[in-house]
Design a protein around this motif. Sequence first.
Motif, PDB file in Angstrom:
ATOM      1  N   GLN A 244       0.820  -1.216   0.000  1.00  6.06           N
ATOM      2  CA  GLN A 244       0.000   0.000   0.000  1.00  6.06           C
ATOM      3  C   GLN A 244       0.854   1.266   0.000  1.00  6.06           C
ATOM      4  O   GLN A 244       0.377   2.340   0.325  1.00  6.06           O
ATOM      5  CB  GLN A 244      -0.976  -0.001   1.187  1.00  6.06           C
ATOM      6  CG  GLN A 244      -1.972  -1.149   1.131  1.00  6.06           C
ATOM      7  CD  GLN A 244      -3.042  -1.072   2.195  1.00  6.06           C
ATOM      8  OE1 GLN A 244      -2.916  -0.345   3.181  1.00  6.06           O
ATOM      9  NE2 GLN A 244      -4.089  -1.829   2.011  1.00  6.06           N
ATOM     10  N   LYS A 245       2.123   1.102  -0.342  1.00 12.17           N
ATOM     11  CA  LYS A 245       3.040   2.236  -0.466  1.00 12.17           C
ATOM     12  C   LYS A 245       4.031   1.908  -1.575  1.00 12.17           C
ATOM     13  O   LYS A 245       4.331   0.737  -1.819  1.00 12.17           O
ATOM     14  CB  LYS A 245       3.817   2.471   0.842  1.00 12.17           C
ATOM     15  CG  LYS A 245       2.966   2.927   2.018  1.00 12.17           C
ATOM     16  CD  LYS A 245       3.831   3.053   3.255  1.00 12.17           C
ATOM     17  CE  LYS A 245       3.003   3.464   4.462  1.00 12.17           C
ATOM     18  NZ  LYS A 245       3.843   3.538   5.684  1.00 12.17           N
ATOM     19  N   PRO A 246       4.573   2.917  -2.258  1.00 15.38           N
ATOM     20  CA  PRO A 246       5.578   2.637  -3.288  1.00 15.38           C
ATOM     21  C   PRO A 246       6.883   2.145  -2.663  1.00 15.38           C
ATOM     22  O   PRO A 246       7.198   2.457  -1.513  1.00 15.38           O
ATOM     23  CB  PRO A 246       5.769   3.988  -3.969  1.00 15.38           C
ATOM     24  CG  PRO A 246       5.364   4.996  -2.946  1.00 15.38           C
ATOM     25  CD  PRO A 246       4.269   4.361  -2.149  1.00 15.38           C
ATOM     26  N   PHE A 247       7.621   1.364  -3.412  1.00 21.77           N
ATOM     27  CA  PHE A 247       8.951   0.925  -2.996  1.00 21.77           C
ATOM     28  C   PHE A 247       9.834   0.893  -4.243  1.00 21.77           C
ATOM     29  O   PHE A 247       9.333   0.796  -5.363  1.00 21.77           O
ATOM     30  CB  PHE A 247       8.898  -0.450  -2.326  1.00 21.77           C
ATOM     31  CG  PHE A 247       8.408  -1.555  -3.223  1.00 21.77           C
ATOM     32  CD1 PHE A 247       9.272  -2.259  -4.043  1.00 21.77           C
ATOM     33  CD2 PHE A 247       7.062  -1.902  -3.258  1.00 21.77           C
ATOM     34  CE1 PHE A 247       8.828  -3.263  -4.879  1.00 21.77           C
ATOM     35  CE2 PHE A 247       6.599  -2.904  -4.089  1.00 21.77           C
ATOM     36  CZ  PHE A 247       7.478  -3.590  -4.903  1.00 21.77           C
ATOM     37  N   PRO A 248      11.143   1.002  -4.089  1.00 22.09           N
ATOM     38  CA  PRO A 248      12.037   1.005  -5.253  1.00 22.09           C
ATOM     39  C   PRO A 248      12.165  -0.398  -5.836  1.00 22.09           C
ATOM     40  O   PRO A 248      12.867  -1.247  -5.288  1.00 22.09           O
ATOM     41  CB  PRO A 248      13.366   1.514  -4.687  1.00 22.09           C
ATOM     42  CG  PRO A 248      13.322   1.159  -3.244  1.00 22.09           C
ATOM     43  CD  PRO A 248      11.881   1.236  -2.828  1.00 22.09           C
ATOM     44  N   VAL A 249      11.491  -0.633  -6.932  1.00 23.97           N
ATOM     45  CA  VAL A 249      11.489  -1.954  -7.560  1.00 23.97           C
ATOM     46  C   VAL A 249      12.902  -2.387  -7.931  1.00 23.97           C
ATOM     47  O   VAL A 249      13.311  -3.527  -7.684  1.00 23.97           O
ATOM     48  CB  VAL A 249      10.579  -1.959  -8.804  1.00 23.97           C
ATOM     49  CG1 VAL A 249      10.677  -3.305  -9.530  1.00 23.97           C
ATOM     50  CG2 VAL A 249       9.136  -1.669  -8.407  1.00 23.97           C
ATOM     51  N   GLU A 250      13.677  -1.469  -8.520  1.00 26.15           N
ATOM     52  CA  GLU A 250      15.040  -1.808  -8.912  1.00 26.15           C
ATOM     53  C   GLU A 250      15.897  -2.142  -7.696  1.00 26.15           C
ATOM     54  O   GLU A 250      16.795  -2.995  -7.770  1.00 26.15           O
ATOM     55  CB  GLU A 250      15.668  -0.657  -9.706  1.00 26.15           C
ATOM     56  CG  GLU A 250      14.998  -0.382 -11.035  1.00 26.15           C
ATOM     57  CD  GLU A 250      15.035  -1.575 -11.970  1.00 26.15           C
ATOM     58  OE1 GLU A 250      16.040  -2.317 -11.935  1.00 26.15           O
ATOM     59  OE2 GLU A 250      14.068  -1.781 -12.730  1.00 26.15           O
ATOM     60  N   GLY A 251      15.630  -1.479  -6.580  1.00 30.80           N
ATOM     61  CA  GLY A 251      16.355  -1.796  -5.350  1.00 30.80           C
ATOM     62  C   GLY A 251      16.037  -3.196  -4.869  1.00 30.80           C
ATOM     63  O   GLY A 251      16.920  -3.947  -4.437  1.00 30.80           O
ATOM     64  N   LEU A 252      14.763  -3.571  -4.928  1.00 25.15           N
ATOM     65  CA  LEU A 252      14.358  -4.917  -4.536  1.00 25.15           C
ATOM     66  C   LEU A 252      15.051  -5.962  -5.410  1.00 25.15           C
ATOM     67  O   LEU A 252      15.557  -6.964  -4.906  1.00 25.15           O
ATOM     68  CB  LEU A 252      12.842  -5.050  -4.636  1.00 25.15           C
ATOM     69  CG  LEU A 252      12.233  -6.393  -4.222  1.00 25.15           C
ATOM     70  CD1 LEU A 252      10.905  -6.189  -3.487  1.00 25.15           C
ATOM     71  CD2 LEU A 252      11.996  -7.286  -5.434  1.00 25.15           C
ATOM     72  N   LEU A 253      15.090  -5.705  -6.714  1.00 26.83           N
ATOM     73  CA  LEU A 253      15.743  -6.634  -7.633  1.00 26.83           C
ATOM     74  C   LEU A 253      17.223  -6.798  -7.299  1.00 26.83           C
ATOM     75  O   LEU A 253      17.755  -7.915  -7.284  1.00 26.83           O
ATOM     76  CB  LEU A 253      15.607  -6.128  -9.070  1.00 26.83           C
ATOM     77  CG  LEU A 253      14.203  -6.121  -9.682  1.00 26.83           C
ATOM     78  CD1 LEU A 253      14.243  -5.466 -11.048  1.00 26.83           C
ATOM     79  CD2 LEU A 253      13.642  -7.520  -9.775  1.00 26.83           C
ATOM     80  N   GLU A 254      17.893  -5.674  -7.016  1.00 26.38           N
ATOM     81  CA  GLU A 254      19.337  -5.729  -6.759  1.00 26.38           C
ATOM     82  C   GLU A 254      19.632  -6.451  -5.455  1.00 26.38           C
ATOM     83  O   GLU A 254      20.622  -7.189  -5.349  1.00 26.38           O
ATOM     84  CB  GLU A 254      19.927  -4.318  -6.735  1.00 26.38           C
ATOM     85  CG  GLU A 254      21.434  -4.264  -6.893  1.00 26.38           C
ATOM     86  CD  GLU A 254      21.930  -4.909  -8.186  1.00 26.38           C
ATOM     87  OE1 GLU A 254      23.074  -5.389  -8.184  1.00 26.38           O
ATOM     88  OE2 GLU A 254      21.174  -4.943  -9.186  1.00 26.38           O
ATOM     89  N   ILE A 255      18.796  -6.264  -4.454  1.00 27.52           N
ATOM     90  CA  ILE A 255      18.991  -6.969  -3.182  1.00 27.52           C
ATOM     91  C   ILE A 255      18.856  -8.475  -3.394  1.00 27.52           C
ATOM     92  O   ILE A 255      19.640  -9.263  -2.859  1.00 27.52           O
ATOM     93  CB  ILE A 255      17.984  -6.462  -2.131  1.00 27.52           C
ATOM     94  CG1 ILE A 255      18.379  -5.059  -1.678  1.00 27.52           C
ATOM     95  CG2 ILE A 255      17.933  -7.405  -0.921  1.00 27.52           C
ATOM     96  CD1 ILE A 255      17.338  -4.361  -0.831  1.00 27.52           C
ATOM     97  N   LEU A 256      17.873  -8.887  -4.185  1.00 29.29           N
ATOM     98  CA  LEU A 256      17.721 -10.310  -4.486  1.00 29.29           C
ATOM     99  C   LEU A 256      18.955 -10.849  -5.202  1.00 29.29           C
ATOM    100  O   LEU A 256      19.446 -11.946  -4.888  1.00 29.29           O
ATOM    101  CB  LEU A 256      16.473 -10.537  -5.343  1.00 29.29           C
ATOM    102  CG  LEU A 256      15.127 -10.270  -4.667  1.00 29.29           C
ATOM    103  CD1 LEU A 256      13.992 -10.412  -5.675  1.00 29.29           C
ATOM    104  CD2 LEU A 256      14.914 -11.225  -3.496  1.00 29.29           C
TER     105      LEU A 256
END
Length: 213
Positions: free
Chosen positions: A90-102
């Motif tokens: 229910q809030k935006p998050f940095p999609v590219e950041g999530l990908l890089e952490i994975l």
Amino acid sequence: MKVILSFHCSSRDKCIDLLEFLASRVRGGSPLITFVIRGLSVNATIFGSATDAEITKRILLNAYKEWRNVTGWMKHGKYFSIKQLMKLTQKPFPVEGLLEILRLKGIKVTKEGDRIVLDGTVSWEFLSNLAKELSILLEELTRFKPKASRSAKSLIVSYAYLRDISAKEALDELERLGGLKVEDYRVTPTKEWRSLLRFLKGRREGPKFGDRG
């Protein structure tokens, strides 16, 4: 009028997740609604006028369908919808950041339109918690640096998550290390942000990096 609905879940933990998910969809609504877990089901009891009860019933049925789509992703190929994950947080998050952490955790991941496709063992609980934590860090960052570039936000939020520190602490540390250029409200990385994140992660030793899941 009273309406009772029952929603199946496969384990106690998933029932708790489902209850929280359903409750988030009707929070602030006019009808009185109660939830209770019985066995492997979440029961919802709706009290209100016929119209309000019917509207709330439809909201819950649609939410349950969405939840099943989200939590069933592993059964239908290892992918998930960014839109569904955004609805969950229910809030935006940095999609590219999530990908890089994975990727930094050794998981092969690619983005195909609205889908994030994974080649590795990742639980939905980890993914949803990761997105939620990143959204909290991003919200914190935008309060004091709203004009930070998109790449700077991805770097700061990802670094904060991996270091288990606040967004403000991450920004200060990254600036001190020469990874960010801060000019009043403007914040930009000094190099390509993914390379910086990997370089800084490689420099650090000890439990700080990678200790979340």
